[in-house]
Write an enzyme that holds these catalytic residues in place. Structure first.
Site, PDB file in Angstrom:
ATOM      1  N   ASN A  84      18.417  48.273  26.406  1.00  0.00           N
ATOM      2  CA  ASN A  84      18.830  49.125  27.308  1.00  0.00           C
ATOM      3  C   ASN A  84      20.194  49.511  27.066  1.00  0.00           C
ATOM      4  OD1 ASN A  84      19.848  49.932  30.262  1.00  0.00           O
ATOM      5  ND2 ASN A  84      18.210  48.757  30.853  1.00  0.00           N
ATOM      6  N   ASP A  85      20.638  50.971  27.443  1.00  0.00           N
ATOM      7  CA  ASP A  85      21.748  51.365  26.982  1.00  0.00           C
ATOM      8  C   ASP A  85      22.897  51.084  28.041  1.00  0.00           C
ATOM      9  OD1 ASP A  85      20.955  52.985  24.743  1.00  0.00           O
ATOM     10  OD2 ASP A  85      20.253  54.373  26.099  1.00  0.00           O
ATOM     11  N   HIS A 175       6.777  52.346  31.451  1.00  0.00           N
ATOM     12  CA  HIS A 175       7.672  51.355  31.024  1.00  0.00           C
ATOM     13  C   HIS A 175       7.955  50.199  31.682  1.00  0.00           C
ATOM     14  CE1 HIS A 175      10.751  53.180  33.417  1.00  0.00           C
ATOM     15  NE2 HIS A 175      11.625  51.995  33.064  1.00  0.00           N
ATOM     16  N   HIS A 293       5.645  34.866  34.821  1.00  0.00           N
ATOM     17  CA  HIS A 293       6.428  33.675  34.861  1.00  0.00           C
ATOM     18  C   HIS A 293       5.761  32.664  33.964  1.00  0.00           C
ATOM     19  CE1 HIS A 293       8.762  34.271  38.596  1.00  0.00           C
ATOM     20  NE2 HIS A 293       9.427  34.857  37.932  1.00  0.00           N
ATOM     21  N   HIS A 311       1.643  32.471  34.717  1.00  0.00           N
ATOM     22  CA  HIS A 311       1.009  33.418  35.847  1.00  0.00           C
ATOM     23  C   HIS A 311       2.089  34.722  35.991  1.00  0.00           C
ATOM     24  CE1 HIS A 311       4.022  30.905  38.044  1.00  0.00           C
ATOM     25  NE2 HIS A 311       4.124  32.204  38.861  1.00  0.00           N
ATOM     26  N   MET A 328      11.054  44.563  54.207  1.00  0.00           N
ATOM     27  CA  MET A 328      11.512  43.099  54.154  1.00  0.00           C
ATOM     28  C   MET A 328      13.255  43.330  54.640  1.00  0.00           C
ATOM     29  SD  MET A 328       9.303  40.854  53.685  1.00  0.00           S
ATOM     30  CE  MET A 328       7.705  41.028  52.843  1.00  0.00           C
ATOM     31  N   VAL A 329      13.288  43.324  55.909  1.00  0.00           N
ATOM     32  CA  VAL A 329      14.499  43.402  56.660  1.00  0.00           C
ATOM     33  C   VAL A 329      14.932  42.645  57.517  1.00  0.00           C
ATOM     34  CG1 VAL A 329      14.807  46.074  55.812  1.00  0.00           C
ATOM     35  CG2 VAL A 329      13.623  45.226  58.093  1.00  0.00           C
ATOM     36  N   GLU A 332      13.296  39.111  57.927  1.00  0.00           N
ATOM     37  CA  GLU A 332      13.155  38.631  56.667  1.00  0.00           C
ATOM     38  C   GLU A 332      14.418  38.288  55.907  1.00  0.00           C
ATOM     39  OE1 GLU A 332      11.563  41.233  58.268  1.00  0.00           O
ATOM     40  OE2 GLU A 332       9.679  41.023  58.073  1.00  0.00           O
TER      41      GLU A 332
END
Ligand SMILES: O=P(O)(O)O[C@H]1O[C@H](CO)[C@@H](O)[C@H](O)[C@H]1O
Ligand SMILES: O=P(O)(O)O[C@H]1O[C@H](CO)[C@@H](O)[C@H](O)[C@H]1O
Lengths: 364, 364
Positions: A84-85, A175, A293, A311, A328-329, A332
């Site tokens: 990654n740059d 990607h 994971h 998994h 999700m605010v 949450e």
């Protein structure tokens, strides 16, 4: 480079939540790529055969010149891996003299690691569900190669894919990314502990294998989306996102690098089926974040990690249509995640959709 | 109603992450209000005096008829509190016979509670930073009243505000929500533990009070945004969101209901200043989720909770401009939250902005 927290990647501890945050001040110089690119370049917007001259301007394409380094990508034919740059992690920070691990309120440590990008295919318009099984095999083999390589050195190798602008994906070219670190990130640390505790309490039974067994036997398969000889896809009983799924091997496997050739082929097939189902749910290129994971690596390679089960997780935000997502605010963020549709309902919906014919390939 | 997990609110346990998820199947019948309302109705889009006939159609307005119940709102003049028509929590579920708290993999419990809505002001176009101090006092007094009332019965009373469509706010009328539960949600449970552990380890010192002290004395105030006699606003050392802040009293206060009158006035002033700064940062009505955390209530009212310190949290998603937000995706969801700008940089930016004159009120 000697560690300087105003310039170099590090983790800070949140004593209220007992978790860490990764701070990457070196990324401030990074140009903004997300949400500015032309919609016309979006993957899957057009026919995937129409992959004309976009090649030259998109930095992920074969033959493109990448801005920061002026490096030219090879004219790759399958997958392509590069650093990654603008990495969120730096590898060559020396000395932890600024670490303050004994401070209960202002605790931090250097965060060393690497960030890689894996292009899945030369064609910017092609997403995984529409690739051939052969193409997907290349992706899986590349995952395994990159994983194996980084697993020698780093404690945790996180492979993840952000798909769709709604998931902050800054480039529509298919990607994924790999961030490897010399420490266990929060999620890894917690899962290491919970699986270990379960293993001890249940005389060496593996949490996720017990879970699969009970899903297959005790509950009329109501949360199972699809399975084959080697793999199973479940909407977990505790799923957070509306159509969240977990993809895992039926056999006890610790890490991605332990898959046999047959298991890789089985993975290829089930991934394609799952992703076709996802796209068919709302007739859209289904956005998600996904990742793998498995047992930790680096120095953990020499420890017993039998409590782990490999998994993959798919976290898609859509809930009702191609444009209505679950936020999700509020509650949450401040209290606890909440969902409306039950995992059982989500599993049933996905189960009933075709995993063979993509909606774009249907003859009307 | 006897508990039925396909119909009633409940929590399920995630054994991999050691946390719970709230499932609200009863909400499936709820009509979708988010992201469909006309942009022209957005708060702050127009001049706040121009609050014409929108009153009648928006269910949060004075005199409006609310769809589900056909109830008519009073012609309220300050704040107005009512029960959410589509609550994520139900209060009258009897009997936990379907609870399975001994199952390590499929664990769930009934989730009882209430969900309320608090309208901040009759005028749909007015946001907190542009209200008068008097108006804001009504909001704070209403928070305290609602909190005190629910705190008798429920273990946790979560007051929170989602502001802006980007934060999933389904109605532009200035309002917040209160969800009260008969259990501690994840965040509450963790903060209860971490503050208790710190308290024990440090001979009765309160984590957040020690933290304030050190921010004021040891670090050149580099993370302090603003303070007054009673309150302080800090970008925490461990902040996750780019411009996240924590607002807290300087004195040891356990709960919102313990604030003196002077402290309420001080809160009013500092909230207005903070929110003006936020709006001035990118010249936009700054979106965020915010909420209050204090000592738990209900049966905890009879326990020693001195390890707690009241605090409010502001979690704003914007990072570079009014339209560029930080995405918590991929690595964040699967491994650990990540940020680019440092908390010190964020604090400095906010500190340098006016907290007195809102950008819309500036004379050019
Ligand atoms: O109740 P609302 O405002 O319609 O809904 C909003 O806030 C809730 C509580 O934070 C969230 O669960 C929803 O996802 C969000 O859209
Ligand atoms: O690296 P990208 O794709 O530009 O960035 C995206 O993924 C990262 C890793 O999940 C996130 O930290 C960023 O917020 C997101 O925009």
């Amino acid at each position: 480079m000697t560690f300087d927290p105003t310039k170099h990647s590090h983790c800070r501890y949140n004593p209220l939540k007992d978790e860490w945050i990764l701070v990457s001040p070196q990324r401030l110089s990074r140009p903004w790529q997300g949400q500015v690119h032309d919609d016309k370049n979006d993957a899957d917007d057009d026919d995937e055969n129409n992959n004309n001259n976009q090649q030259s301007t998109n930095p992920l394409c074969p033959g493109a010149i990448r801005g920061k380094t002026n490096e030219r990508n090879p004219f790759y034919e399958h997958t392509y891996v590069f650093d990654n740059d603008f990495p969120a992690l730096l590898s060559d920070i020396s000395d932890d003299q600024n670490d303050n691990n004994n401070d209960d309120l202002f605790r931090c440590h250097v965060a060393r690691g690497v960030c890689k990008v894996i292009c899945f295919h030369p064609n910017s318009k092609l997403t995984l569900p529409r690739m051939t099984l052969d193409d997907i095999t290349y992706v899986i083999k590349t995952w395994i190669d990159v994983y194996r390589d980084l697993a020698n050195k780093y404690q945790w190798v996180q492979i993840f894919e952000n798909r769709g602008e709604i998931m902050g994906c800054s480039n529509p070219h298919p990607h994924c990314q790999v961030w490897a670190t010399d420490f266990l990130p929060n999620e890894a640390r917690i899962k290491h502990r919970t699986q270990k505790d379960y293993f001890k309490k249940h005389n060496g039974n593996v949490l996720l294998l017990d879970y699969i067994k009970r899903e297959l036997n005790d509950f009329k398969k109501e949360r199972i989306v699809i399975d084959n000889e080697y793999w199973i896809v479940i909407v977990p009983y505790w799923a957070t996102w509306p159509y969240e799924t977990m993809l895992l091997p039926k056999r006890h496997i610790l890490r991605l690098s332990d898959l046999t050739n047959d298991e890789q082929i089985g993975l290829c097939q089930i991934m394609k089926q799952l992703l076709i189902k996802y796209d068919n749910l709302f007739n859209t290129s289904f956005p998600y974040s996904m990742g793998w994971h498995g047992a930790p690596t680096g120095s953990f390679n020499n420890e017993d990690c039998s409590h782990w089960q490999l998994h993959a997780l798919y976290y898609p935000p859509l809930v009702r249509s191609a444009t209505i997502k679950k936020f999700m605010v509020g509650y949450e963020m401040l209290a606890q995640a909440q969902r409306d549709i039950t995992p059982e309902y989500a599993a049933q919906s996905l189960r009933n959709l075709s995993g063979e014919i993509h909606y774009k390939d249907k003859k009307n």
